[in-house]
Scaffold this active site. Sequence first.
Site, short mmCIF file in Angstrom:
data_model
loop_
_atom_site.label_atom_id
_atom_site.label_comp_id
_atom_site.label_asym_id
_atom_site.label_seq_id
_atom_site.Cartn_x
_atom_site.Cartn_y
_atom_site.Cartn_z
N SER A 234 -91.82 -137.20 66.42
CA SER A 234 -90.48 -137.08 66.99
C SER A 234 -89.63 -138.21 66.43
O SER A 234 -90.10 -139.04 65.64
CB SER A 234 -90.54 -137.18 68.51
OG SER A 234 -90.80 -138.53 68.88
N LYS A 235 -88.39 -138.24 66.89
CA LYS A 235 -87.45 -139.26 66.40
C LYS A 235 -87.98 -140.67 66.60
O LYS A 235 -87.65 -141.58 65.85
CB LYS A 235 -86.11 -139.11 67.13
CG LYS A 235 -85.33 -137.91 66.65
CD LYS A 235 -83.83 -138.09 66.92
CE LYS A 235 -83.06 -136.86 66.54
NZ LYS A 235 -82.71 -136.03 67.69
#
Length: 464
Positions: A234-235
């Site tokens: 994810s980010k």
Amino acid sequence: MRFAPSPTGLLHVGGARTALFNWLYARRHGGVFILRIEDTDRSRSTDENIGFIIDALRWLGLDWDEGPPTSGYRQTERFDLYRDHAARLVRAGRAYFCDCPPELLEQQRKAAEASRETFRYSGRCRDRGLTAGALRLRIPDEGTTVVNDLIHGPVAFEHSQLDDWILVRSDGTPTYNFCVVVDDVTMGITHVIRGNDHLSNTPKQILCYEALDYPVPEFAHVSMILGTDRSRLSKRHGATSVQAFRDAGIPADAMVNYLARLGWSHGDQEIFSRAQLVELFDVKDVASSGAIFDQTKLLWLSQQHMKAMDGGRLAELAEPFIAKAGLTVPRDRAWLARVVDTLKERTQTLVELVEAGRFYFERPRDYEAKAAQKLFTDDGAQRLDRLIKRLGELGAFTPEALEALYREQTAALGLKLVDLAQLTRLAVTGKTASPPLFEVLALLGRDETLARLRAARNSIGSST
Ligand code: GLU
């Protein structure tokens, strides 16, 4: 084959890998690769995002045989088809209308939750013969549906765990799973490769194919990409969009190579050209466990691809990055091809390549302070004067002739080659490390080299 992104953001590495696997499979088997835009979630789907996804796919070189800009490949353009198929299911008695009020369903959901059971629709409207409301698929009470996954093998789902899911909401809008089935059927999709976050949708979809009396395609669910801490990428783990890697200067071929290796392998080979991937890719060789996204390896592959590229191609890729750095190329593409050839051994991305070669495009604005203190002395000034004179007289300004001249001068001055080389390097590049010096000088040419040596000489002053 198809890639069916939901345009709710940029194209991320997971989506790009799914697109790549489908593309490779289609290209290897001479199939058709379709781009379909799953934009039924109108609140999150935007034209801008579709543009981003298309740009990213183009950059990766994953061309599609059917899809935008041709119309008819966005789900919002296909509502008639969904309606027709819904009507077919009703006629065949495989779907029924349901008018259970949302409050009732909510109550039942809560009750199921309280007793820790999976909520399943009660079937209250199954046999009521309603002619309006939400449309539900009638699924068999007993038995199992098996997903014969090409990666995971057979995965069985008990019907008792599935429910009569909604195909069309009471407001007439089709649901996501229904659209996917109708699209895959009407587009003639024979193989579906997608993320395994969709595996739980697959038995529902298979039951819908069966209800429509259509052949079920082959499915392959690719495991999620993980960060180095083994949680889903994810980010938090840093850049994950394809655009971010493009902007960081990873060549597209290296990105494609890296994405292919996220889960797929062929012996212990790491470096693949696009053509090799098309020749070798088989979805059966995709690992069933999650692949870890490793930036270090991506950068390494980027370097390997840059090293293997011929100068002309690398120059073409470097040009936009040179412009972005606010630099201009003073000569032609052939010159730039030679320039990038001197830089590619040392750099991992096109951005780094341009940074490392900045001195080719502009004169040094300053000199590394420590080195300047050591080299730009009175002695240094005298040596520069001597070099300026000899270089001005040198016949051919080639690496070989330059090297011969430097050897001769060092011998005459009782120095080592490195003494004059470092002095020159600092004067022309501002730094103590650069590609091989004589190649650098030859590429800069006599006039530019002399101008830089004079500037360095003048910065020392005329104290001698
Ligand atoms: N639109 C889905 C997604 O973006 C893909 C669905 C599918 O491939 O069946 O995750």
